[in-house]
Design a protein around this motif. Structure first.
Motif, short mmCIF file in Angstrom:
data_model
loop_
_atom_site.label_atom_id
_atom_site.label_comp_id
_atom_site.label_asym_id
_atom_site.label_seq_id
_atom_site.Cartn_x
_atom_site.Cartn_y
_atom_site.Cartn_z
N GLU A 107 0.83 -1.21 0.00
CA GLU A 107 0.00 0.00 0.00
C GLU A 107 0.86 1.25 0.00
O GLU A 107 0.59 2.22 -0.73
N MET A 108 1.92 1.26 0.80
CA MET A 108 2.79 2.42 0.85
C MET A 108 3.48 2.66 -0.50
O MET A 108 3.62 3.80 -0.96
N ILE A 109 3.89 1.59 -1.15
CA ILE A 109 4.55 1.71 -2.44
C ILE A 109 3.60 2.26 -3.50
O ILE A 109 3.93 3.19 -4.24
N VAL A 110 2.40 1.71 -3.55
CA VAL A 110 1.45 2.08 -4.60
C VAL A 110 0.90 3.49 -4.37
O VAL A 110 0.79 4.29 -5.30
N THR A 111 0.55 3.81 -3.13
CA THR A 111 -0.04 5.12 -2.86
C THR A 111 1.02 6.20 -2.69
O THR A 111 0.75 7.37 -2.93
N GLY A 112 2.22 5.82 -2.26
CA GLY A 112 3.31 6.79 -2.17
C GLY A 112 3.78 7.22 -3.54
O GLY A 112 3.96 8.40 -3.82
N ALA A 113 4.00 6.24 -4.42
CA ALA A 113 4.23 6.47 -5.84
C ALA A 113 5.29 7.53 -6.13
O ALA A 113 5.11 8.37 -7.01
N TRP A 114 6.40 7.47 -5.38
CA TRP A 114 7.53 8.36 -5.68
C TRP A 114 8.78 7.72 -5.12
O TRP A 114 8.74 6.92 -4.19
N TRP A 115 9.93 8.11 -5.68
CA TRP A 115 11.16 7.38 -5.42
C TRP A 115 11.63 7.42 -3.97
O TRP A 115 12.23 6.46 -3.48
N ASP A 116 11.36 8.53 -3.25
CA ASP A 116 11.88 8.62 -1.88
C ASP A 116 11.21 7.59 -0.98
O ASP A 116 11.86 6.99 -0.12
N TYR A 117 9.92 7.38 -1.17
CA TYR A 117 9.24 6.33 -0.42
C TYR A 117 9.62 4.94 -0.92
O TYR A 117 9.98 4.05 -0.15
N VAL A 118 9.52 4.76 -2.22
CA VAL A 118 9.62 3.43 -2.80
C VAL A 118 11.00 2.82 -2.62
O VAL A 118 11.14 1.63 -2.30
N ASP A 119 12.04 3.61 -2.81
CA ASP A 119 13.39 3.06 -2.70
C ASP A 119 13.69 2.61 -1.28
O ASP A 119 14.35 1.58 -1.06
N GLU A 120 13.24 3.37 -0.30
CA GLU A 120 13.43 2.97 1.10
C GLU A 120 12.67 1.68 1.39
O GLU A 120 13.20 0.75 2.01
N LEU A 121 11.43 1.60 0.94
CA LEU A 121 10.62 0.41 1.18
C LEU A 121 11.18 -0.80 0.44
O LEU A 121 11.22 -1.91 0.99
N ALA A 122 11.62 -0.60 -0.78
CA ALA A 122 12.14 -1.71 -1.57
C ALA A 122 13.39 -2.31 -0.95
O ALA A 122 13.55 -3.54 -0.88
N ASN A 123 14.28 -1.45 -0.47
CA ASN A 123 15.58 -1.91 0.00
C ASN A 123 15.62 -2.29 1.48
O ASN A 123 16.35 -3.19 1.87
N ARG A 124 14.81 -1.62 2.29
CA ARG A 124 14.90 -1.84 3.73
C ARG A 124 13.71 -2.58 4.32
O ARG A 124 13.73 -2.92 5.51
N ARG A 125 12.67 -2.82 3.52
CA ARG A 125 11.52 -3.55 4.02
C ARG A 125 11.25 -4.78 3.16
O ARG A 125 11.29 -5.90 3.64
N VAL A 126 10.99 -4.58 1.87
CA VAL A 126 10.69 -5.71 1.01
C VAL A 126 11.93 -6.59 0.82
O VAL A 126 11.83 -7.83 0.85
N GLY A 127 13.08 -5.98 0.62
CA GLY A 127 14.31 -6.76 0.42
C GLY A 127 14.59 -7.73 1.56
O GLY A 127 14.80 -8.92 1.32
N PRO A 128 14.61 -7.26 2.81
CA PRO A 128 14.83 -8.19 3.93
C PRO A 128 13.76 -9.29 4.00
O PRO A 128 14.08 -10.43 4.37
N LEU A 129 12.52 -8.97 3.68
CA LEU A 129 11.49 -10.01 3.66
C LEU A 129 11.83 -11.06 2.60
O LEU A 129 11.69 -12.28 2.83
N LEU A 130 12.27 -10.61 1.43
CA LEU A 130 12.66 -11.54 0.37
C LEU A 130 13.82 -12.42 0.82
O LEU A 130 13.83 -13.63 0.58
#
Length: 228
Positions: A107-130
């Motif tokens: 939800e944060m990625i889709v509704t945030g829809a900008w690089w400052d949010y998405v890059d943090e979430l991708a690397n520090r939240r989704v990445g560790p889950l993966l």
């Protein structure tokens, strides 16, 4: 007042106290943000987060989700959303980092829809889950690679930036190949970034990948080979 609401109130009042109205407009212009800024620089924001998260501990993962989503959905200033992301990564809640939180990050990625949010979430939240739940997350990242939402696609491409030798090259390949024809700047830049980062670990693999994919955009290629 329950714990999530108490934390949300403390975050809002803390940001108001730390804000610099003179800096806020320039921060908003730089980020091309519809949400205004309070004018709180990153170091001050991190210090505030450390103080408030320690003073307002949340008892359950549901309380964490409620607090984060309240800050996110009801944000009047961009820093509130930054604090929502910071909250989800607070070390006291490390044990709660399971696939159960992926819908929150989505939800944060889709509704945030900008690089400052998405890059943090991708690397520090989704990445560790993966990394920690690869059986559950790998199929999701494959699906995101072809999603209609460009930010989910970017997440699938860059979520392994810190993986080094643990990089799933099949996933990286699939995520890039699914987006080779996309002309979006953030997709092309993300592809180059992912390849450039992996080149620090496997330069030969990246050279071969670039040579074997002539449809890579010039931007992606420039980024990929920057340090080779």
């Amino acid at each position: 007042m329950d714990e999530p609401r108490a934390l949300v109130a403390a975050v809002r009042s803390g940001l108001a106290a730390e804000g610099d109205p003179g800096k806020a407009p320039e921060m908003q212009r730089y980020m091309k943000s519809e949400l205004p800024f309070r004018g709180v620089a990153a170091p001050a924001r991190r210090a505030l987060a450390k103080e408030l998260f320690a003073a307002h501990e949340l008892p359950t993962v549901d309380a964490l989700r409620t607090a984060a989503l309240t800050l996110w959905r009801e944000a009047a200033y961009r820093e509130e959303r930054y604090l929502a992301i910071d909250l989800t990564g607070h070390r006291a809640y490390r044990a709660w980092q399971t696939p159960e939180l992926l819908p929150l990050y989505e939800e944060m990625i889709v509704t945030g829809a900008w690089w400052d949010y998405v890059d943090e979430l991708a690397n520090r939240r989704v990445g560790p889950l993966l990394r920690n739940f690869s059986a559950a997350l790998t199929p999701v990242m494959h699906a995101w690679a072809s999603d209609e939402d460009r930010w989910k696609r970017r997440t699938s491409i860059i979520c392994q930036l810190s993986f080094k030798e643990a990089t799933d090259t099949a996933l990286l390949t699939a995520a890039i190949e699914a987006n080779l024809g996309d002309r979006d700047f953030f997709i092309r830049k993300g592809i180059g970034w992912a390849l450039r980062q992996f080149a620090r670990t496997e330069p030969g693999w990246v050279r071969a990948f670039v040579a074997g994919h002539p449809k890579l955009s010039p931007l992606s290629v420039r980024e990929a080979v920057k340090h080779l």
